[in-house]
Design an enzyme around this catalytic site. Structure first.
Site, PDB file in Angstrom:
ATOM      1  N   ALA A 121      33.769  24.809   7.772  1.00 25.44           N
ATOM      2  CA  ALA A 121      33.988  24.639   6.339  1.00 25.44           C
ATOM      3  C   ALA A 121      35.156  25.463   5.803  1.00 25.44           C
ATOM      4  O   ALA A 121      35.379  25.526   4.602  1.00 25.44           O
ATOM      5  CB  ALA A 121      32.716  25.023   5.584  1.00 25.44           C
ATOM      6  N   HIS A 217      35.201  29.157  -0.104  1.00 26.20           N
ATOM      7  CA  HIS A 217      35.406  30.133   0.961  1.00 26.20           C
ATOM      8  C   HIS A 217      36.824  30.680   0.832  1.00 26.20           C
ATOM      9  O   HIS A 217      37.770  29.906   0.680  1.00 26.20           O
ATOM     10  CB  HIS A 217      35.261  29.481   2.338  1.00 26.20           C
TER      11      HIS A 217
HETATM   12  N1  LIG Z   1      30.876  25.837  10.993  1.00 24.44           N
HETATM   13  C1  LIG Z   1      30.558  25.447   9.769  1.00 24.44           C
HETATM   14  O1  LIG Z   1      31.290  25.685   8.820  1.00 24.44           O
HETATM   15  C2  LIG Z   1      29.295  24.681   9.533  1.00 24.44           C
HETATM   16  C3  LIG Z   1      29.082  24.106   8.284  1.00 24.44           C
HETATM   17  C4  LIG Z   1      27.916  23.388   8.085  1.00 24.44           C
HETATM   18  C5  LIG Z   1      26.985  23.272   9.093  1.00 24.44           C
HETATM   19  N2  LIG Z   1      27.220  23.860  10.292  1.00 24.44           N
HETATM   20  C6  LIG Z   1      26.239  23.756  11.386  1.00 24.44           C
HETATM   21  O2  LIG Z   1      26.058  22.404  11.680  1.00 24.44           O
HETATM   22  C7  LIG Z   1      24.689  22.164  11.948  1.00 24.44           C
HETATM   23  C8  LIG Z   1      24.382  20.700  11.706  1.00 24.44           C
HETATM   24  O3  LIG Z   1      24.593  20.361  10.335  1.00 24.44           O
HETATM   25  P1  LIG Z   1      23.930  19.031   9.738  1.00 24.44           P
HETATM   26  O4  LIG Z   1      24.372  18.932   8.335  1.00 24.44           O
HETATM   27  O5  LIG Z   1      24.137  17.904  10.657  1.00 24.44           O
HETATM   28  O6  LIG Z   1      22.380  19.467   9.771  1.00 24.44           O
HETATM   29  P2  LIG Z   1      21.120  18.476   9.765  1.00 24.44           P
HETATM   30  O7  LIG Z   1      19.955  19.327   9.427  1.00 24.44           O
HETATM   31  O8  LIG Z   1      21.399  17.271   8.942  1.00 24.44           O
HETATM   32  O9  LIG Z   1      21.001  17.993  11.287  1.00 24.44           O
HETATM   33  C9  LIG Z   1      20.690  18.834  12.356  1.00 24.44           C
HETATM   34  C10 LIG Z   1      19.901  18.010  13.350  1.00 24.44           C
HETATM   35  O10 LIG Z   1      19.764  18.735  14.571  1.00 24.44           O
HETATM   36  C11 LIG Z   1      18.468  18.491  15.083  1.00 24.44           C
HETATM   37  N3  LIG Z   1      18.100  19.579  16.005  1.00 24.44           N
HETATM   38  C12 LIG Z   1      17.778  20.842  15.698  1.00 24.44           C
HETATM   39  N4  LIG Z   1      17.503  21.539  16.828  1.00 24.44           N
HETATM   40  C13 LIG Z   1      17.666  20.695  17.857  1.00 24.44           C
HETATM   41  C14 LIG Z   1      17.533  20.807  19.268  1.00 24.44           C
HETATM   42  N5  LIG Z   1      17.163  21.969  19.817  1.00 24.44           N
HETATM   43  N6  LIG Z   1      17.797  19.744  20.036  1.00 24.44           N
HETATM   44  C15 LIG Z   1      18.154  18.566  19.477  1.00 24.44           C
HETATM   45  N7  LIG Z   1      18.296  18.380  18.141  1.00 24.44           N
HETATM   46  C16 LIG Z   1      18.054  19.437  17.343  1.00 24.44           C
HETATM   47  C17 LIG Z   1      17.582  18.416  13.847  1.00 24.44           C
HETATM   48  O11 LIG Z   1      16.401  17.709  14.128  1.00 24.44           O
HETATM   49  C18 LIG Z   1      18.493  17.685  12.864  1.00 24.44           C
HETATM   50  O12 LIG Z   1      18.317  16.293  12.928  1.00 24.44           O
HETATM   51  C19 LIG Z   1      23.971  23.149  11.022  1.00 24.44           C
HETATM   52  O13 LIG Z   1      22.700  23.490  11.532  1.00 24.44           O
HETATM   53  C20 LIG Z   1      24.892  24.336  11.005  1.00 24.44           C
HETATM   54  O14 LIG Z   1      24.511  25.291  12.010  1.00 24.44           O
HETATM   55  C21 LIG Z   1      28.353  24.539  10.537  1.00 24.44           C
END
Ligand SMILES: NC(=O)c1ccc[n+]([C@@H]2O[C@H](COP(=O)([O-])OP(=O)(O)OC[C@H]3O[C@@H](n4cnc5c(N)ncnc54)[C@H](O)[C@@H]3O)[C@@H](O)[C@H]2O)c1
Length: 272
Positions: A121, A217
């Site tokens: 982000a 940010h």
């Molecule tokens: N780097 C960044 O700036 C940034 C920004 C936003 C989100 N993120 C990361 O991205 C991730 C995903 O975001 P999103 O919006 O898709 O979230 P989301 O909640 O919509 O989707 C995450 C999915 O992963 C699945 N999941 C969780 N643990 C699992 C496992 N062990 N094995 C298989 N599937 C699993 C969940 O069931 C869910 O469907 C967030 O959890 C966050 O850590 C990073």
């Protein structure tokens, strides 16, 4: 044949990635995903689910993208790297854990595989990485969110989120301490720290803004190169208001970069 991408998880970000890659046509495509055994989700045509990591490894995707969160990164990424699969990771905050980071680096070396962290982000990290080659004096990350967005976090213990009259600092400390206390906000702080001065020397301020309507940010740095300031105000990703649209685009860009044909970006082949 198109490169085959597997995602860990199939939530908002993986769904956005799969749809975007399908729109590009001809390039990499999401063909597989790893789901938890108990999770049911409708998958788009052409995407097949695995419920255990051995099955995913057996499919030998060309690249894996972790979009599932900190615990999922810890559970899956070392094994994927050890199996020789390159992995893009979005949940960088998990790597603030020194032991996990060491394990991931060992696994990448053992499997001769690449770990590809995304900026997520935020932005400006290419500049930080270049600038640190000549020495950085200070790097500060400020995360500013609407006051209500901090509900349920330790910020709610520090201040009365509903009664704030002005933007208020709810945490000030190192990136390492920020990641420990605010794990849900650790991804961007970690990205800034890993690109610059590291977890213990990067300063973090988290701010609740009662007038705020979006997440902002800011990264500022000084060093031998001069000084820089970067700021981004993000719109949410349709499908998950807690994830920025830019974070999904950042994962998409990382995938495209792995399979890029040349250095001219949009001028080589318009994408949209
Ligand atoms: N780097 C960044 O700036 C940034 C920004 C936003 C989100 N993120 C990361 O991205 C991730 C995903 O975001 P999103 O919006 O898709 O979230 P989301 O909640 O919509 O989707 C995450 C999915 O992963 C699945 N999941 C969780 N643990 C699992 C496992 N062990 N094995 C298989 N599937 C699993 C969940 O069931 C869910 O469907 C967030 O959890 C966050 O850590 C990073």
């Amino acid at each position: 044949m198109s490169a085959r991408i597997a995602t860990i998880g199939f939530g908002a970000m993986a769904r956005s990635l799969a749809a975007a890659l399908a729109r590009h046509g001809g390039g990499p495509r999401v063909t597989d995903c790893l789901l938890r055994p108990d999770s049911a989700t409708d998958l788009p045509e052409g995407v097949t689910a695995c419920t255990d990591i051995a099955a995913l490894i057996a499919k030998a995707p060309d690249l894996v993208v972790e979009c599932a969160g900190h615990a999922a990164l810890a559970e899956t990424v070392p094994a994927l790297l050890r199996a020789g699969l390159d992995v893009v990771v979005v949940s960088l905050g998990a790597l603030c854990d020194d032991a996990l980071r060491a394990e991931v680096m060992r696994a990448a070396a053992e499997g001769a595989a690449r770990l590809i962290p995304v900026a997520g982000a935020v932005g400006g990290l290419d500049l930080l990485r270049a600038a640190r080659l000549a020495g950085l004096d200070a790097v500060t990350y400020r995360g500013i969110k609407p006051a209500g967005a901090w509900a349920g976090s330790p910020a709610a213990d520090a201040v009365d989120l509903g009664g704030l009259a002005q933007a208020t600092v709810v945490f000030s400390g190192t990136a390492r301490a920020a990641a420990l206390r605010f794990p849900k906000n650790a991804n961007v702080a970690a990205a800034g720290a890993f690109a610059g001065l590291g977890l213990d020397a990067t300063r973090v301020e988290l701010i609740a803004d009662p007038a705020g309507t979006a997440n902002r940010h800011e990264i500022a740095a000084t060093g031998a190169f001069g000084e820089m300031a970067f700021s981004v105000t993000n719109r949410p990703l349709p499908g998950n208001p807690k994830t920025s649209h830019l974070a999904a685009l950042s994962a998409e860009e990382a995938v495209l970069a792995v399979f890029a044909a040349g250095p001219f970006g949009a001028d080589a082949a318009p994408r949209r």
